[in-house]
Design an enzyme around this catalytic site. Structure first.
Site, PDB file in Angstrom:
ATOM      1  N   GLU A 214       0.905  -1.276   0.072  1.00 28.94           N
ATOM      2  CA  GLU A 214      -0.027  -0.117  -0.083  1.00 28.94           C
ATOM      3  C   GLU A 214       0.853   1.336  -0.020  1.00 28.94           C
ATOM      4  O   GLU A 214       0.554   2.281  -0.753  1.00 28.94           O
ATOM      5  CB  GLU A 214      -1.000   0.037   1.115  1.00 28.94           C
ATOM      6  CG  GLU A 214      -2.062   1.089   1.231  1.00 28.94           C
ATOM      7  CD  GLU A 214      -1.523   2.560   1.985  1.00 28.94           C
ATOM      8  OE1 GLU A 214      -2.076   3.310   2.168  1.00 28.94           O
ATOM      9  OE2 GLU A 214      -0.345   2.221   2.715  1.00 28.94           O
ATOM     10  N   ASP A 261      -8.080   1.341   8.243  1.00 31.39           N
ATOM     11  CA  ASP A 261      -6.858   1.820   8.294  1.00 31.39           C
ATOM     12  C   ASP A 261      -6.769   2.879   9.359  1.00 31.39           C
ATOM     13  O   ASP A 261      -7.593   3.638   9.748  1.00 31.39           O
ATOM     14  CB  ASP A 261      -6.548   2.401   6.893  1.00 31.39           C
ATOM     15  CG  ASP A 261      -4.962   2.443   6.474  1.00 31.39           C
ATOM     16  OD1 ASP A 261      -4.363   2.217   7.426  1.00 31.39           O
ATOM     17  OD2 ASP A 261      -4.762   2.766   5.460  1.00 31.39           O
TER      18      ASP A 261
END
Length: 399
Positions: A214, A261
């Site tokens: 990511e 997240d």
């Protein structure tokens, strides 16, 4: 992830491409079921917690530590959740710092679908976090970003597994009895929500998706970020189910993409980012409120405690179109997947600093997120009545 702007064209395209696949079938858990959810505390000890501690190391893609964490996931599902199907999505790419060398990226997927179901008929709740960490600053761990969210999803999967098994066994027995008692042997006397067709309980599964790559290696760009997510979204878009399937591709099998997240810091505030999934946001906010009212949320015992998801009462007209945060959901959102983005705004003060480590986690907040993720998944999968409510957790109400 970073703050950014998704083009309005991409946003409009995403909302037109996929209409919400499932917005109604959702059953709340009773007080007894909520109280039966196990206390996460021991699993999240930063030094020896079974789920979190092994992830609290630097996890840069292509490194030995990255493989150690991937093995941690594999061992957990193999030893504790053997009924789940584990798969990997492997790819390679060059990065701005690799000098032309291909860096491996490995996505981890654990899926549990109803027994006997066909892939093209199942719609899934996909719970997502990324497990890689930034290459800089040196030694960066990324406890909120996103070691703790990965552990939360592991906890949620384990916590609902027995109830899921119990539910599907019950449904198999009802199906068998209904077929035996029906005139034509096809089971037409089953309740509408239990027939083997449509978006019903027999065709609803769950996946935990832990993504690699990511973080940007240098500066966040479309090419230097979201390595694993970009590859997987493209792969799933081109992976077709057999002719006649209700869901044409693997991508179309996603009913809701729930991305966690930057979770684990004190006093998070999660906005409702997307109009088309505000209904799901409201469900999660509702179960959070009920957990708080029951005294189950550890942060609820603080005098200044606030709800993590405070925007449930907003109307559609009060919501924006989202798209301001670049994260692993973007390649899926652009292809029309419905996204519930669970990320605080503003970001935690430790974001992308060396202080984003285990010592700076707020453990009550971490535990509460694990419980909330579990309760949301259980309600989505309609597991009310299938939890063992005899062994309720000890709830302390004093401050």
């Amino acid at each position: 992830m970073r703050l950014g702007q998704l083009s309005s064209r991409a946003l409009v395209s995403s909302f037109i491409t996929f209409l919400p696949a499932l917005t109604g079938a959702y059953t709340t858990l009773s007080e007894a079921s909520l109280k039966s959810l196990p206390d996460p505390s021991a699993d999240f000890d930063i030094h020896n917690g079974k789920l979190l501690a092994p992830i609290l190391i630097p996890r840069v893609p292509g490194t030995e530590n990255s493989l150690k964490v991937l093995q941690h996931f594999a061992d957990f599902w193999s030893n504790e959740l053997p009924e789940w199907k584990v798969e990997y999505d492997n790819s390679t790419a060059t990065t701005p710092l690799s000098h032309g060398k291909e860096i491996p990226f490995r996505n981890f997927m654990a899926t549990r679908d109803p027994p006997g179901s066909r892939p093209g008929e199942v719609g899934r709740l996909v719970l997502v976090a990324h497990y890689d960490s930034k290459i800089s600053p040196e030694g960066f761990i990324g406890a909120t970003d996103s070691a703790a969210p990965c552990a939360m999803l592991m906890y949620a999967a384990r916590s609902i597994d027995k109830a899921l098994t119990k539910k599907w066994k019950h449904m198999e027995e009802k199906t068998k009895n209904a077929k035996a008692n029906s005139k034509d042997g096809k089971g037409d006397e089953l309740d509408d929500g239990e027939k083997t067709g449509g978006d019903d309980a027999w065709n609803r599964g769950i996946m935990v998706l832990l993504l690699d790559g990511e973080e940007a290696f240098d500066t966040w760009t479309d090419d230097d970020s979201l390595y694993g997510a970009r590859n997987l979204a493209n792969t799933w878009e081109q992976t077709y189910h057999i002719a006649g399937s209700r869901r044409r591709t693997s991508l179309a099998s996603i009913d809701l993409f729930v991305l966690l997240d930057l979770l684990g810091s004190k006093d998070p505030m999660i906005p409702s980012y997307f109009k088309t999934t505000h209904w799901a946001y409201k469900h999660m906010a509702n179960v959070e409120r009920r957990l708080r009212d029951l005294g189950i949320m550890k942060t609820g015992k603080r005098p200044t405690s606030k709800q993590f998801l405070p925007e449930a009462d907003k109307t559609s007209a009060q919501l924006g179109w989202g798209g301001g945060i670049q994260d692993d959901h973007i390649p899926f959102l652009k292809r029309g997947v419905e996204v519930l983005h669970i990320i605080p705004a503003p970001f935690p003060i430790v974001w992308h600093t060396i202080d984003d480590d285990g010592e700076h986690l707020d453990m009550d907040t971490v535990n509460d997120w694990a419980t909330l993720a579990t309760a949301f998944a259980a309600e989505w999968l309609e597991l009310e009545g299938y939890f063992d409510t005899k062994g309720k957790r000890d709830i302390k109400t004093e401050l």
